[in-house]
Design an enzyme around this catalytic site. Structure first.
Site, mmCIF file in Angstrom:
data_model
loop_
_atom_site.group_PDB
_atom_site.id
_atom_site.type_symbol
_atom_site.label_atom_id
_atom_site.label_comp_id
_atom_site.label_asym_id
_atom_site.label_seq_id
_atom_site.Cartn_x
_atom_site.Cartn_y
_atom_site.Cartn_z
ATOM 1 N N ARG A 276 0.817 -1.218 0.000
ATOM 2 C CA ARG A 276 0.000 0.000 0.000
ATOM 3 C C ARG A 276 0.852 1.271 0.000
ATOM 4 O O ARG A 276 0.557 2.235 -0.710
ATOM 5 C CB ARG A 276 -0.868 -0.015 1.270
ATOM 6 C CG ARG A 276 -1.904 1.072 1.351
ATOM 7 C CD ARG A 276 -2.569 1.074 2.731
ATOM 8 N NE ARG A 276 -2.981 -0.236 3.166
ATOM 9 C CZ ARG A 276 -4.173 -0.776 2.917
ATOM 10 N NH1 ARG A 276 -5.077 -0.104 2.253
ATOM 11 N NH2 ARG A 276 -4.463 -1.982 3.344
ATOM 12 N N TYR A 316 -14.120 -2.904 3.849
ATOM 13 C CA TYR A 316 -13.399 -2.481 5.057
ATOM 14 C C TYR A 316 -13.959 -1.207 5.658
ATOM 15 O O TYR A 316 -13.319 -0.612 6.518
ATOM 16 C CB TYR A 316 -11.930 -2.199 4.736
ATOM 17 C CG TYR A 316 -11.168 -3.279 4.021
ATOM 18 C CD1 TYR A 316 -11.021 -4.554 4.581
ATOM 19 C CD2 TYR A 316 -10.539 -3.018 2.811
ATOM 20 C CE1 TYR A 316 -10.285 -5.528 3.936
ATOM 21 C CE2 TYR A 316 -9.795 -3.990 2.161
ATOM 22 C CZ TYR A 316 -9.670 -5.245 2.728
ATOM 23 O OH TYR A 316 -8.927 -6.188 2.088
ATOM 24 N N CYS A 342 -26.395 -3.664 -7.663
ATOM 25 C CA CYS A 342 -27.585 -3.993 -6.878
ATOM 26 C C CYS A 342 -27.213 -4.516 -5.499
ATOM 27 O O CYS A 342 -27.414 -5.691 -5.185
ATOM 28 C CB CYS A 342 -28.422 -4.998 -7.640
ATOM 29 S SG CYS A 342 -28.885 -4.348 -9.251
ATOM 30 N N TYR A 371 -4.970 -2.158 -3.705
ATOM 31 C CA TYR A 371 -6.171 -2.950 -3.425
ATOM 32 C C TYR A 371 -7.403 -2.325 -4.089
ATOM 33 O O TYR A 371 -8.508 -2.406 -3.578
ATOM 34 C CB TYR A 371 -6.359 -3.138 -1.898
ATOM 35 C CG TYR A 371 -5.116 -3.681 -1.248
ATOM 36 C CD1 TYR A 371 -4.735 -4.996 -1.447
ATOM 37 C CD2 TYR A 371 -4.272 -2.863 -0.491
ATOM 38 C CE1 TYR A 371 -3.558 -5.492 -0.904
ATOM 39 C CE2 TYR A 371 -3.096 -3.352 0.061
ATOM 40 C CZ TYR A 371 -2.753 -4.674 -0.141
ATOM 41 O OH TYR A 371 -1.586 -5.164 0.395
HETATM 42 C C1 LIG Z 1 -0.362 -8.072 2.053
HETATM 43 C C2 LIG Z 1 1.025 -8.375 2.475
HETATM 44 C C3 LIG Z 1 2.002 -7.380 2.442
HETATM 45 C C4 LIG Z 1 1.723 -5.948 2.040
HETATM 46 O O1 LIG Z 1 0.876 -5.294 2.909
HETATM 47 P P1 LIG Z 1 0.670 -3.713 2.765
HETATM 48 O O2 LIG Z 1 -0.231 -3.359 3.872
HETATM 49 O O3 LIG Z 1 0.038 -3.465 1.442
HETATM 50 O O4 LIG Z 1 2.003 -3.082 2.881
HETATM 51 C C5 LIG Z 1 3.290 -7.731 2.792
HETATM 52 N N1 LIG Z 1 3.606 -8.982 3.170
HETATM 53 C C6 LIG Z 1 2.684 -9.970 3.228
HETATM 54 C C7 LIG Z 1 3.082 -11.321 3.644
HETATM 55 C C8 LIG Z 1 1.367 -9.695 2.891
HETATM 56 O O5 LIG Z 1 0.452 -10.667 2.961
#
Ligand SMILES: *Cc1c(COP(=O)(O)O)cnc(C)c1O
Length: 414
Positions: A276, A316, A342, A371
């Site tokens: 993210r 979320y 819908c 995401y």
């Molecule tokens: C989803 C995930 C990330 C990344 O998470 P962010 O919140 O997008 O930084 C990193 N490592 C693992 C193992 C994950 O499942």
């Protein structure tokens, strides 16, 4: 920090107005800023310079090939969670020697595929998985490198769907079980422990949970070394939060200032797995107003993007800032911005004060790079949006809009 700004009365991505992009490429439209992607990677990379490290971009946040190529060219590694993501990273030019493979449910086929490409390591989440990897590596006459994902039981103080480092979550092993497994694994001939991994959650907006978890992890690494298990890699996962609304997450420099002192004490190469943080604010979703509808209690702005395009608000209760691409003069009104699907959960924003709008106007949904498209679906038989990458005053389509034929192509029922 990102490269979206209002200039000359309208919202720009780098040097291009979003209205013009929407007119040219249609809506709903995902737009990404290449400059912002590079900026985020480089800020974090520079801040972490005091420790030997690799940033392994978490592919699941946004797996568009152009995004992956951008990071590969900057020298990033990749954190993958499926064979499909491995295919993408290889196609985008990612270096297998910097790919780590996480996830609680890796299949035999996925493990074999990753072994054939000699990825850096597997992050394993159970003894059963380790035994399966060992057996598959034996059949391939090779040795699989692995890390155990530990669950430090630290509360990341984030939404309960995206907290992963508490003992009630399905992820990782508690320290005691991990320790026993490292010791038992010394006897495996086709699997070699090379590191330890954790990932405590997502959208974490303070440094305290990271520091707490990394401190526990560091003690664990030292304890293992004393027990004869020397690990080369310490992977602290991702989860760094971004600004969607009024959050005040640490900057790259603040994050590094908090974690580097602990990590420096370890004689290990450190991996980070941000998703993210790298892409979230580099992307927006542009949507067009279709109808304005007023009921006895509410004003609705009905747009052409829905929860199939961006599910985060529905899933979320996530907040995404929404603003007109070209704001009109006039008093703001409080409206719900909703999609065409819908489901009553199909909204992009509730109770938002927006300037006057007319059908045909474009709205910009901010912070949609992570995401967003990656979780899009064809629900309601809606083709998925096009994706455009902007660099300076240049834009290129990096995924064309799906057609109805694309959607029906795999169906064999007639
Ligand atoms: C989803 C995930 C990330 C990344 O998470 P962010 O919140 O997008 O930084 C990193 N490592 C693992 C193992 C994950 O499942």
């Amino acid at each position: 920090m990102d490269r979206y700004a209002t200039k000359h009365g309208e919202v720009y991505c780098e040097d291009l107005p979003l209205r013009a992009l929407a007119q040219q490429y249609g809506t709903p439209l995902y737009v990404y800023s290449a400059g912002t992607l590079a900026d985020h990677f480089q800020r974090l990379d520079r801040a972490l310079a005091p420790v030997a490290h690799t940033i392994c971009y978490a592919v699941k946040a946004n797996s568009n090939l152009a995004v992956l190529r951008t990071f590969a060219e900057l020298g990033a590694g990749f954190d993958i969670v499926s064979a499909g993501e491995l295919h993408r990273v290889l196609k985008a030019g990612g270096d297998p020697a910097r790919i780590v493979f996480a996830g609680v449910g890796k299949t035999a086929e996925e493990i074999a595929f990753a072994l054939r490409h000699n990825i850096l390591f597997f992050t394993i989440e159970s003894e059963e998985e380790l035994l399966r990897i060992n057996a598959i590596a034996a059949a391939h006459d090779t040795v699989a490198r692995f890390c155990i994902r530990v669950n430090p039981d630290v509360d990341a103080h984030t939404h309960h769907y995206i907290t992963t480092g508490k003992s009630e979550n399905k992820f990782g092993l508690p320290f005691t079980a991990a320790r026993a497994l490292y010791l038992a694994a010394k006897n495996l001939r086709h699997a070699r422990a090379v590191g330890v991994q954790m990932h405590i959650g997502s959208q974490i907006t303070t440094t305290a949970p990271f520091v707490a978890a990394i401190t526990l992890l560091a003690a664990f690494v030292n304890e293992l070394r004393a027990a004869g298990v020397a690990l080369e890699y310490v992977d602290v996962g991702g989860g760094m939060g971004i600004i969607y609304h009024d959050e005040t997450p640490p900057t790259a420099d603040e994050f590094a200032a908090a974690v580097v002192p602990v990590l420096r004490t370890l004689p290990a190469h450190v991996l980070f797995e941000p998703g993210r943080f790298m892409v979230g604010n580099a992307g927006v979703l542009v949507t067009q107003v279709q109808y304005l509808k007023t009921t006895a209690s509410k004003r609705f702005v009905i747009v052409d993007a829905g929860m199939n395009d961006l599910i985060r608000p529905a899933l979320y209760e996530a907040y995404h800032a929404i603003l007109p691409a070209v704001p009109r003069a006039g008093a703001a009104q409080v409206v719900d911005v909703v999609g065409p699907i819908c489901e009553s959960g199909d909204f992009l924003g509730l109770a938002r004060a927006l300037p006057p709008l007319e059908p045909g106007d474009y709205l910009v949904v901010r912070s949609a790079g992570a995401y967003g498209f990656a979780m899009a679906s064809n629900y309601n038989t809606r083709p998925r949006a096009a994706e455009v990458m902007v660099q300076g005053d240049q834009a290129r389509v990096v995924r064309r809009r799906e057609t109805i034929d694309d959607l029906l192509a795999a169906e064999l029922g007639l």
